[in-house]
Design a protein around this motif. Sequence first.
Motif: not given
Length: 110
Positions: A4-9, A14-15, A54-58
């Motif tokens: 999950q952290y990998g996907i969010a990172t 990408f954004i 928001v801590s999207m990147i771990h």
Amino acid sequence: MTFQYGIATFVGAFIFPFLIRLLWGKMCENWGNIGGWMAAGFIVGTAWTLNHGVSMIHQTGAWIDMAWAAGIGLFTASVVSGDKFGKGVPNYIVALLGGTLGGYILSCFL
């Protein structure tokens, strides 16, 4: 790092180049120099807030500046869209150097 952290990172990284590629040029075309300043504040500010506020990147201890995400993402987008590989290499190298320098500076006081 969990899946999950990998996907969010990945999505967080990408954004930033996606917004740059999608909006920055249009804002400069429509509003001139002030559009570039507005794009810098809007795009970088929004991406930074999502990724770090928001801590999207771990992050697991290594400091990598957002310039790496922008450099890699924009380089990849230009190659995929048909530009020549060699044309983007100098910009890619400068983005990596800038990201490394930014990450180092952050690591000096954080």
